[in-house]
Motif scaffolding. Structure first.
Motif, PDB file in Angstrom:
ATOM      1  N   ALA A 131      45.400  53.677  18.880  1.00 29.53           N
ATOM      2  CA  ALA A 131      44.307  52.648  18.633  1.00 29.53           C
ATOM      3  C   ALA A 131      44.025  52.247  19.840  1.00 29.53           C
ATOM      4  CB  ALA A 131      44.750  51.739  17.505  1.00 29.53           C
ATOM      5  N   ASN A 132      44.596  51.963  20.689  1.00 26.90           N
ATOM      6  CA  ASN A 132      44.247  51.343  22.318  1.00 26.90           C
ATOM      7  C   ASN A 132      43.222  52.158  23.020  1.00 26.90           C
ATOM      8  OD1 ASN A 132      45.927  49.092  21.484  1.00 26.90           O
ATOM      9  ND2 ASN A 132      47.839  50.165  22.429  1.00 26.90           N
ATOM     10  N   VAL A 133      42.816  53.125  22.438  1.00 29.34           N
ATOM     11  CA  VAL A 133      41.808  54.168  23.387  1.00 29.34           C
ATOM     12  C   VAL A 133      40.842  53.037  24.244  1.00 29.34           C
ATOM     13  CG1 VAL A 133      40.133  55.968  23.762  1.00 29.34           C
ATOM     14  CG2 VAL A 133      42.586  55.977  22.547  1.00 29.34           C
ATOM     15  N   LYS A 134      40.150  52.150  23.540  1.00 25.53           N
ATOM     16  CA  LYS A 134      39.049  51.635  24.015  1.00 25.53           C
ATOM     17  C   LYS A 134      39.699  50.565  24.891  1.00 25.53           C
ATOM     18  CE  LYS A 134      35.252  48.521  22.291  1.00 25.53           C
ATOM     19  NZ  LYS A 134      34.670  47.934  21.323  1.00 25.53           N
ATOM     20  N   ASN A 135      40.687  49.946  24.514  1.00 23.80           N
ATOM     21  CA  ASN A 135      41.317  49.082  25.728  1.00 23.80           C
ATOM     22  C   ASN A 135      41.530  49.729  26.994  1.00 23.80           C
ATOM     23  OD1 ASN A 135      41.212  46.915  23.929  1.00 23.80           O
ATOM     24  ND2 ASN A 135      43.294  46.808  23.322  1.00 23.80           N
ATOM     25  N   LEU A 136      42.196  50.996  26.913  1.00 22.22           N
ATOM     26  CA  LEU A 136      42.644  51.567  28.000  1.00 22.22           C
ATOM     27  C   LEU A 136      41.304  52.164  28.979  1.00 22.22           C
ATOM     28  CD1 LEU A 136      44.585  53.372  29.454  1.00 22.22           C
ATOM     29  CD2 LEU A 136      44.254  55.345  28.091  1.00 22.22           C
ATOM     30  N   LEU A 137      40.298  52.378  28.135  1.00 20.52           N
ATOM     31  CA  LEU A 137      38.902  52.584  28.712  1.00 20.52           C
ATOM     32  C   LEU A 137      38.472  51.561  29.642  1.00 20.52           C
ATOM     33  CD1 LEU A 137      37.223  55.149  26.412  1.00 20.52           C
ATOM     34  CD2 LEU A 137      37.896  55.726  28.594  1.00 20.52           C
ATOM     35  N   THR A 138      38.444  50.672  29.038  1.00 15.04           N
ATOM     36  CA  THR A 138      38.104  49.360  29.410  1.00 15.04           C
ATOM     37  C   THR A 138      38.926  48.797  30.689  1.00 15.04           C
ATOM     38  OG1 THR A 138      37.324  48.319  27.570  1.00 15.04           O
ATOM     39  CG2 THR A 138      37.834  46.640  29.366  1.00 15.04           C
ATOM     40  N   SER A 139      40.108  49.180  30.646  1.00 14.76           N
ATOM     41  CA  SER A 139      41.145  48.939  31.651  1.00 14.76           C
ATOM     42  C   SER A 139      40.898  49.845  32.970  1.00 14.76           C
ATOM     43  CB  SER A 139      42.511  48.911  31.466  1.00 14.76           C
ATOM     44  OG  SER A 139      43.380  49.005  32.511  1.00 14.76           O
ATOM     45  N   LEU A 140      40.754  51.144  32.631  1.00 11.08           N
ATOM     46  CA  LEU A 140      40.412  52.028  33.630  1.00 11.08           C
ATOM     47  C   LEU A 140      38.979  51.657  34.285  1.00 11.08           C
ATOM     48  CD1 LEU A 140      41.562  55.379  32.000  1.00 11.08           C
ATOM     49  CD2 LEU A 140      42.623  54.241  33.986  1.00 11.08           C
ATOM     50  N   ARG A 141      37.963  51.416  33.612  1.00  6.79           N
ATOM     51  CA  ARG A 141      36.717  51.002  34.264  1.00  6.79           C
ATOM     52  C   ARG A 141      37.017  49.826  35.257  1.00  6.79           C
ATOM     53  NH1 ARG A 141      34.723  51.814  28.628  1.00  6.79           N
ATOM     54  NH2 ARG A 141      33.966  53.816  28.615  1.00  6.79           N
ATOM     55  N   LYS A 142      37.640  48.970  34.796  1.00  5.33           N
ATOM     56  CA  LYS A 142      37.898  47.786  35.456  1.00  5.33           C
ATOM     57  C   LYS A 142      38.739  47.965  36.735  1.00  5.33           C
ATOM     58  CE  LYS A 142      39.907  43.019  35.608  1.00  5.33           C
ATOM     59  NZ  LYS A 142      40.918  42.308  35.321  1.00  5.33           N
ATOM     60  N   LEU A 143      39.468  48.771  36.677  1.00  5.61           N
ATOM     61  CA  LEU A 143      40.437  49.481  37.908  1.00  5.61           C
ATOM     62  C   LEU A 143      39.544  50.162  38.768  1.00  5.61           C
ATOM     63  CD1 LEU A 143      43.301  49.501  39.150  1.00  5.61           C
ATOM     64  CD2 LEU A 143      43.332  51.660  37.939  1.00  5.61           C
ATOM     65  N   ARG A 144      38.616  50.961  38.273  1.00  2.00           N
ATOM     66  CA  ARG A 144      37.788  51.593  39.097  1.00  2.00           C
ATOM     67  C   ARG A 144      36.761  50.755  40.133  1.00  2.00           C
ATOM     68  NH1 ARG A 144      32.632  53.940  39.363  1.00  2.00           N
ATOM     69  NH2 ARG A 144      32.617  56.113  40.088  1.00  2.00           N
ATOM     70  N   ARG A 145      36.149  49.605  39.412  1.00  2.00           N
ATOM     71  CA  ARG A 145      35.287  48.826  40.024  1.00  2.00           C
ATOM     72  C   ARG A 145      36.059  47.787  41.033  1.00  2.00           C
ATOM     73  NH1 ARG A 145      33.832  47.747  34.646  1.00  2.00           N
ATOM     74  NH2 ARG A 145      35.002  45.679  34.537  1.00  2.00           N
ATOM     75  N   GLU A 146      37.195  47.513  40.734  1.00  2.00           N
ATOM     76  CA  GLU A 146      37.992  46.913  41.708  1.00  2.00           C
ATOM     77  C   GLU A 146      38.133  47.447  42.885  1.00  2.00           C
ATOM     78  OE1 GLU A 146      41.770  46.080  39.839  1.00  2.00           O
ATOM     79  OE2 GLU A 146      40.707  44.309  38.838  1.00  2.00           O
ATOM     80  N   TRP A 147      38.473  48.962  42.886  1.00  2.00           N
ATOM     81  CA  TRP A 147      39.055  49.903  44.031  1.00  2.00           C
ATOM     82  C   TRP A 147      37.415  50.383  44.557  1.00  2.00           C
ATOM     83  CZ3 TRP A 147      42.760  50.388  46.813  1.00  2.00           C
ATOM     84  CH2 TRP A 147      44.109  49.877  46.156  1.00  2.00           C
ATOM     85  N   ILE A 148      36.313  50.175  44.185  1.00  2.00           N
ATOM     86  CA  ILE A 148      35.034  50.327  44.545  1.00  2.00           C
ATOM     87  C   ILE A 148      34.893  49.052  45.774  1.00  2.00           C
ATOM     88  CG2 ILE A 148      32.609  50.485  44.317  1.00  2.00           C
ATOM     89  CD1 ILE A 148      33.218  52.264  41.810  1.00  2.00           C
ATOM     90  N   LYS A 149      34.971  48.009  45.205  1.00  2.00           N
ATOM     91  CA  LYS A 149      34.936  46.760  45.897  1.00  2.00           C
ATOM     92  C   LYS A 149      35.927  46.905  47.285  1.00  2.00           C
ATOM     93  CE  LYS A 149      33.168  42.973  47.059  1.00  2.00           C
ATOM     94  NZ  LYS A 149      32.015  42.856  47.963  1.00  2.00           N
ATOM     95  N   ILE A 150      37.105  47.191  46.885  1.00  2.00           N
ATOM     96  CA  ILE A 150      38.266  47.365  47.878  1.00  2.00           C
ATOM     97  C   ILE A 150      37.818  48.186  48.966  1.00  2.00           C
ATOM     98  CG2 ILE A 150      40.565  47.930  48.325  1.00  2.00           C
ATOM     99  CD1 ILE A 150      41.433  46.900  45.932  1.00  2.00           C
TER     100      ILE A 150
END
Length: 190
Positions: A138-157
């Motif tokens: 049931a946490n697929v949506k939360n997982l996708l949100t978390s992965l997108r946030k992680l991706r944005r953080e690493w792009i900035k890094i």
């Protein structure tokens, strides 16, 4: 300004006994989290509360420091007015670096980043291996949100790494590609 500087900071936390069980804990926590996010966007963390910054970003550095101080002043003034207790203000300093110091802090930042990249690669790879379990969750949506946030953080890094001349762009690109693959696979199974 030379090749770079470091921003050294010590922010005021919400862990004061006088704040316990008050609404001000949340206000001060929100100010600290926001301040930390703003400061970390300036460059690359090379040690606890020490950020390596490209020398060409001094206007932005000064703007962010002013914003952090104003945010803290507003929150702490409100708390002091309500509780009658004085709080120290955050310490934020810009230290210009000699070329030798810059090289040393760059080396520290690279080591810290390499550890973070490896840790995140392991984490995302583990997710990739467990996709069957995750898909039905049931946490697929939360997982996708978390992965997108992680991706944005690493792009900035990655932007900061390139600006600072730290040779980790390819490693970060690999991590971002891995994140993209997991996101794509999860989306494909929805």
């Amino acid at each position: 300004m030379g090749a770079g500087c470091i921003v050294v900071y010590d922010l005021i936390s919400e862990n004061w006994g006088v704040l316990k069980n008050t609404e001000y804990v949340h206000k001060l926590r929100a100010a600290r989290i926001r301040a930390t996010e703003l400061l970390h966007r300036l460059g690359v963390l090379c040690a606890e509360s020490v950020i390596l910054v490209n020398g060409g970003r001094m206007d932005e550095v000064n703007r962010v420091i002013d914003e952090v101080k104003k945010t803290y002043d507003a929150v702490l003034s409100e708390i002091e007015g309500a509780l009658g207790v004085a709080f120290p203000r955050p310490i934020i300093r810009i230290l210009e670096l000699t070329p030798q110091q810059y090289a040393t802090f760059t080396e520290l930042a690279e080591r810290r980043l390499r550890e973070a990249i490896d840790s995140n690669i392991d984490r995302v790879s583990s997710l990739s291996e467990r996709l069957e379990d995750v898909r039905g969750s049931a946490n697929v949506k939360n997982l996708l949100t978390s992965l997108r946030k992680l991706r944005r953080e690493w792009i900035k890094i990655r932007e900061n790494v390139v600006a600072l001349g730290i040779p980790l762009k390819d490693d970060i690109d690999y991590l971002i590609e891995l994140i993209d693959n997991v996101i794509s696979t999860i989306r494909g199974s929805e």
